[in-house]
Every structure is written in C-alpha cells, then in structure tokens.
Design an enzyme around this catalytic site. Structure first.
Site, PDB file in Angstrom:
ATOM      1  N   SER A 676      41.432  28.368  55.078  1.00 11.47           N
ATOM      2  CA  SER A 676      41.781  29.244  56.204  1.00 11.47           C
ATOM      3  C   SER A 676      43.228  29.722  56.174  1.00 11.47           C
ATOM      4  CB  SER A 676      41.502  28.526  57.525  1.00 11.47           C
ATOM      5  OG  SER A 676      42.308  27.375  57.655  1.00 11.47           O
ATOM      6  N   LYS A 719      42.534  26.093  67.229  1.00 15.12           N
ATOM      7  CA  LYS A 719      43.634  26.862  66.631  1.00 15.12           C
ATOM      8  C   LYS A 719      44.331  27.744  67.663  1.00 15.12           C
ATOM      9  CE  LYS A 719      41.715  26.863  61.943  1.00 15.12           C
ATOM     10  NZ  LYS A 719      41.146  27.662  60.841  1.00 15.12           N
TER      11      LYS A 719
END
Length: 771
Positions: A676, A719
């Site tokens: 990611s 996140k």
C-alpha cells in the site's frame, strides 16, 4: 622369607582363588590340568593352584596367570562324566611362580613363601578383636555361614590362618581375594580383611533392610487381599453388592437414562464385561472405568431448546457491545435465518479482528441470545493432532480430544463452541491439527465425528461453531473455506470513549470498591488516556489504565482521608506518569522528497513518512528502513513506472544512470511490509527527481503497478483515523476503494476530504505544493 627354587605341576583356575588351610573341591576338565593331576599323584600329590587373569583363556601362559598361588595337597579324586573329575584339595602354603614350562602339562618353577607370624602387640590384639566381632556380625547376617564354623575359624592357631580362612569363606571378587592372597605383611593383611568385613557387613545390613521393606509391602498386600475377600463374603451374606458390582449397576442405570445408539450400547456393555473380569487392584481397571465414565458423561440425548427472539437478541448485543453495527447486523441476519428454517445447517462464523475488540464477548452474547450453552476451546499454540481427535487408548495417559471434553463440559449436544485463536494453531511431527479440524467443521462429516479415544461416532452437527482470529493469513485455505468471515474492525476514539464510559469505568469501579459518588472521571480525561497512554485497536489496554486510575484514586482517598476523587487531565498525568504514546504530527512545511503515507498495523492505523534522496552516482537503487519483500517490490515497480514516463516528467531517458536513489522509511527498528506504500514511494521519488515540494497536509495509500495503475488496499478506516490524528485531513485512496469508503461511519469521515485515484497521474495532480 623365601626358600630355594622348586618345580611342581601347575593348574590354572578360572574364577577361583585358593588360600592356605582351606579345604575345597573343584572340577578339572582341561587336558593339561588332568595330566598335571596325574603327575602330582605319581610324585608327591602336591600341585600349585594359580588363578588366571582372563577366565576366557583356554591355555594360559605365564603372563596370563597371577604371580602368587597356593600349594595344595590332593586329598581325593572322584571321577565325573568323562573327561571331568572332581578334586578335593587342602591348601598348604603360598608360593611365587618364577617360570612356567609348557609341556604335556604346565609345570611351574616356584619359591615357597614362609610367612612370618604377626607380632604380639596391642595393635594386633585390637585388630583381631575387631575382626572377630565383625565376622560374628557377618555370620549373623549371612544364613549360609553357621556359628559353629565361625567359632572353628576364630579358634585357629594363628592370626594369619584366621585371616585366610575368613576370606576363603566370604564371597568376594577374584581380584579382591587375589589381592589379599598376595599381601604378605601380617598387619597389612589384617587391615585388608577388616576392611572387607566392614564392607560386607554394611552391604548385608542394607540388603536385610530392603528385604524387610519388601516383606512388609507383600504382607500388607496379602492382608488387604484377605480382608477384601472377607468383605465380599460378608456382603454376599447380607445381600449387598461389592464396589465393582455397585459401580456396574450405576453405569447400567445411567445407560438407561441416556438415549444411546446400538453401537454405543454395545461398546459400553463390552467394557463393563471387561471391568467385571479385571481385578479391581489392577491398573487396567482404572483405565476401563475412566473410559466408561467418559462415554457416559457425554450429553448424547440432551439438547437445550433454541429460543431465538430477534428483539431479545438485539437487546443483548446492544447491551453488551457499543458500535460494531455491521457485526451486529450480520449476526441478526444469521439468527433470522435460523429462526425462519431449522433445516438449514449452521454456518461456522469466524470473527476476525485485532486483539481487544470484543470477539470473545460477542460469542458469549450469541450464546445467550440463542439459548445455547457456551463452551470455549482455546486453539492457540495447539500442535498435536491428538488434541483434536483424542489419544488412542493404547497410550499411557490417553484422554478424549478437546471437542469431546467440550461437549461433556457444556452438558448439551447443541452448545455454542468458541474456537478461540484459530489462526494460531501450528503443525509439527505430531500432525496438523488444522487438518484434523476440517472434519469437525464440515457439515457433511461432523454428524459422525470419531474421537480416537472414544472409538464411537459423535454428532457435532447440532453445535454452533464460532471461531475467532486476529488475521486470516495464517489460517489454511481449506479451513477458511468452511467459515463465514465477519470482520470486527478497530474502534474509533469516539467509540472507545463511549465504551469506557458505559462499560469499562463501571466494571473497574465495582472491582475496586468504588461508586459514582467516590470516583468521577470526565470524558476528556478518558480521551486523554486513549490518545497518550494507549495505542491499540481494541480497549484491553484502556481497561488496564482505567484500573490503574481506580487504584491510585483509592490510595489517595485513604492517605488524605478524602471521600471522593475526580479524575481530570491533570490527575491522569499525576497518576499515570509521562505520556507513553506519541503520534507523528504532519510536517511543518512542504519538502522535496518527503511524503506522508498511511499504514495499517495490528494495533490500528499509523502514518508513514517516506524520504528519498537523489545523489550523483552510478545508478544504485538503495532501500532501507527494515522493509519487507513486498514493499521492496513496490519500490521497484514505482521506479519502473518513473523510467517509462521519464520524458513526461521532464527527465532524460537515461537519467537513472548518472544518479543514486536512496529510499528510507524512518523507525528502522520496526518491520514494515505490504504493497500500500507504492504510490507514496513513487511520489517521493518523482519529487526528489524533479525538485518539487510535496504538500505537508496530504497523505496517501495505494498499490502501484509498473504501468502506473493504482490498485485497492485494505484497512481504510484505521488509516483515515491515523491521518486525522496527525492533523492531515486530505487523503488520496484508490478509486477501487470507493465502495469501502461508503461503508465507513460519518464520524470517521468528518472534516476529511477523500481524493480517488485510478492512475499515478491522478495522484500527481494533487500532491505538489506549486499546483
């Protein structure tokens, strides 16, 4: 002293030492020894007996016999089975072998040893008395030696003769006897004999003590057996049953109560028959009893009534858990289907999420809502397949597997079984427990699950299985296919505050003897604890910190005689000390080659600062910061994309040949991996190559391909929360994750601007400060 040299027939002895004044008989069978006897009978009937060192040697030479032996006179010869004869001899005196002639028979050249008598001194007298007393004690312990023989030996004419006769009548090793035979100094020989007697007396006394203990044990067993037989006769006369028969009747009565299959009944009857035949004192009797009791303890026919009321179930879930709306919806959907049709097979629910988010308590709530008994099976660290299937009865200490024990513990055949930590099972040489678990969780097989210990089929099809795991990556694929996955996400700070206010604070107050009047804590104080003293996805550590606050408050009230304590932010600092958790704030200003990425960890989300330096060099591409293989591959993919787009980015086609590029992720002690960070690394490299500053108020996450496409990632909720903690309210995420953003609650997305990117071009439009 010694005399002149003589020669005499010699017979080597195996395992036997003869002393002077000793009368003994022994068998002779070797050809040379027989001829030596014949030669001695022709001459003067004297022969030298010497012990050979190696009993296996058939024809020993001079080096293979001892130097000192005994001259004996042949008293009698008795013919045995040819060629063996039995010879009776009397020991005369010691002699030293000087030379051995090997002819038709062995002939030794010897020196006769004339022994000097022991001096009449107090030491000699003391030694003789000690020897006499010990020899009498020895004879008292050794039943093979009569007291008449003892007195006869002790009445010999000289001390040395007594010593020889004592040693001759004690069973010692040949080497020990030979040592005394070769001892020519009177006082030294007495000490050696005294030492031998002391050792033998000590051994015989110890042997007698051991025999006494054994005899006492045997007598006790015989006594118990006799009393037990008497008790049987008395009980039979009174019309009563003995212990075994009474137990058998109880077993059969229990069998009548249970609705057992014919196979189980036959197995029980067979084992009961064995129990009646085996003596009750036998260890096998205990093993048979354990097996019968294990079978009868299982809830073969007992089923709790499953009463599913959706309103009640919803009330229970809302009462026990705050938030987790999606999880509650999935569980209520499942219960609705269970109520709508009972024919449907129960799916295996698997609650997946980080530690401390309430997976185990959710399983308890489901059990309460469905009216099932609850039982927990911990699978963390299980390595042995026998833990699942049970041990075979051929092994010592065999026992049923965990599922059979869990059924017995639950007391019903349709409990809710929580398979805790299913992702932490391991496999080694003892088998693969995850593979054994496949049969348990397969609805097509678990109606006749066979435990190796019980050896009869168990019906597990009525059991509602709920598994918990922290991650799906370590669960084998075949096992995962049998489960319905329900993700239990981490809590937001707002949810943690509510959970602490509604559940954790009252629980810890009750545990520490506090009430609402004596202990007050504000939500601001709870939020301060969450932000600065805990770093977790769940609330387990938060509960510990609240417990610490309760203990500190109790101590302050006792010490300062207060009736109440109010916890505010300042009190939290005083009680818990310096802040333990700090979150990385956004950079003070835009920088070249520094980009903030978003990462997911087991304790929630975090921001990741990625730094890139470009230097003159030879095309070296350096990656540091404890990166995993997947992250390194993402960096290489980003570099391939940049090289393919060099002209569009204002770079020469061979720009990479004259420079070195170094990518570093700070906090090098912390391992980092995953795809990611792909677009983050690509942005940082482009910024360093083009000397453009990257905005400090934007963060990003997404996987990059070598063609510049941005692919979906996971952990978006965590996140975004991490970005907000760092003071960043604009995030770039993959376009493919738009559907996931829509599922995130509004309180998480408040004040956050989400930018969707399909390609790196979409990312670069928003990241540079000059735009």
């Amino acid at each position: 002293m010694t005399q002149e040299r003589k020669h005499i027939p010699l017979i080597p002895l195996r395992g036997l030492t003869v002393f002077p004044n000793m009368i003994i008989h022994f068998d002779v069978g070797r050809d040379k020894s027989l001829k030596a006897i014949e030669a001695a009978m022709v001459k003067d009937e004297y022969v030298l007996l010497v012990t050979q060192k190696n009993t296996m040697q058939e024809n020993p030479n001079h080096e293979e016999i001892y130097d000192i032996g005994t001259i004996v006179k042949i008293k009698q010869i008795v013919k045995q089975k040819p060629p063996i004869i039995k010879v009776l001899v009397e020991g005369i005196k010691r002699a030293r072998v000087l030379e051995v002639a090997n002819g038709q028979y062995l002939e030794a050249y010897i020196e006769e040893i004339e022994e000097k008598e022991a001096e009449d001194t107090p030491e000699t007298e003391a030694l003789m008395r000690s020897v006499g007393e010990l020899f009498e004690r020895y004879a008292g312990l050794n039943t093979k030696l009569s007291m008449e023989m003892v007195y006869s030996i002790l009445g010999a004419s000289s001390p040395l003769e007594i010593m020889d006769l004592i040693v001759a009548n004690i069973p010692l090793e040949v080497t020990r006897k030979q040592e005394i035979l070769e001892c020519l100094e009177p006082a030294q020989r007495m000490y050696k004999v005294l030492e031998v007697l002391e050792s033998e007396v000590e051994i015989l006394e110890l042997q007698k003590e051991i025999q006494g203990k054994v005899k006492d044990n045997i007598d006790q067993l015989q006594k118990e057996y006799y009393l037990r037989e008497q008790l049987k006769v008395i009980q039979e006369e009174l019309g009563e049953k003995d212990g075994v028969k009474a137990d058998v009747e109880q077993y059969r009565a229990k069998m009548e109560e249970l609705e057992l299959s014919e196979e189980v009944k036959d197995k029980l009857e067979k084992e009961i028959g064995r129990l009646l035949k085996v003596p009750s004192s036998s260890p096998e009797s205990g093993m048979i009893r354990s097996y019968i009791e294990s079978l009868l303890a299982l809830p073969w026919s007992h089923v709790t009534e499953e009463n599913i009321e959706l309103d009640h179930a919803e009330t229970v879930l809302e009462r026990d858990h705050y938030g987790l709306e999606e999880v509650k919806e999935r569980i209520l959907d499942f219960l609705s289907v269970r109520k709508f049709t009972e024919a449907i097979g129960a799916p295996i629910l698997c609650l997946v999420g980080p530690p401390g988010v309430g997976k185990t308590s959710i399983a308890r709530s489901i059990a309460e809502a469905t009216g099932r008994n609850y039982v927990r099976i911990s699978l963390g660290g299980v390595r042995d397949e026998a833990e699942i299937r049970g041990h075979r009865r051929t092994y010592v200490g065999a026992m049923p597997g965990r599922f059979a024990n869990a059924l017995s513990e639950a007391g019903s055949s349709n409990p809710l079984m929580l398979l805790d930590e299913v992702d932490k099972m391991m496999s080694d040489f003892r088998g693969d427990p995850a593979a054994a678990l496949l049969e348990v969780l397969d609805s097509a097989q678990n109606h006749s699950f066979r435990d190796h210990y019980l050896e009869v089929p168990l019906d597990l099809s009525k059991v509602l299985f709920v598994a918990t795991a922290n991650t799906l990556s370590t669960i084998p694929r075949p096992l995962l296919d049998r489960m319905e996955i329900i993700e239990v996400n981490s809590y937001t700070p707002i949810e943690k505050i509510e959970i602490a206010d509604r559940y954790l604070v009252p629980k810890e107050m009750k545990k520490h003897g506090l009430n609402k009047k004596s202990f007050k804590i504000s939500k601001d104080a709870i939020n301060y604890v969450i932000e600065h003293y805990t770093r977790e996805a769940g609330v387990r550590n938060l509960e510990r910190q609240i417990g610490t606050l309760c203990r500190k408050a109790t101590r302050e009230m006792l010490r300062e005689n207060k009736k109440s304590v109010t916890i505010n932010t300042k009190k939290v600092q005083n009680y818990l000390g310096a802040e333990r958790v700090t979150y990385k704030e956004k950079n003070a200003k835009p920088q070249v080659g520094v980009v903030r990425g978003l990462a997911w960890t087991a304790v929630g989300g975090d921001t990741l600062s990625i730094e890139v330096n470009v230097m003159d060099g030879k095309g070296i591409f350096e990656l540091t910061g404890n990166m995993g293989n997947v992250m390194k591959e993402s960096a290489k993919a980003a570099m391939s994309y940049i090289r393919s787009k060099a002209p569009a980015l204002g770079l020469s086609k061979d720009f990479y040949k004259q420079i070195d590029i170094h990518i570093h992720i700070p906090e090098g002690a912390v391992p980092k991996d995953g795809p990611s960070a792909g677009i983050t690394m690509a942005t940082a490299i482009i910024s360093a190559l083009t000397n453009k500053k990257v905005r400090n108020d934007i963060a990003m996450t997404g996987e990059i391909t070598i063609r510049g496409r941005v692919l979906a990632i996971g952990g978006l909720k965590e996140k975004i929360l991490a970005a907000k903690r760092a003071g960043i309210f604009e995030v770039i995420v993959p376009k493919e994750n738009e559907k996931n953003i829509q599922e995130i609650s509004s309180d998480v997305l408040d004040d956050v601007t989400v930018i969707y990117a399909e390609t790196m071009d979409d990312v670069l439009k928003h990241v540079f400060a000059e735009r």
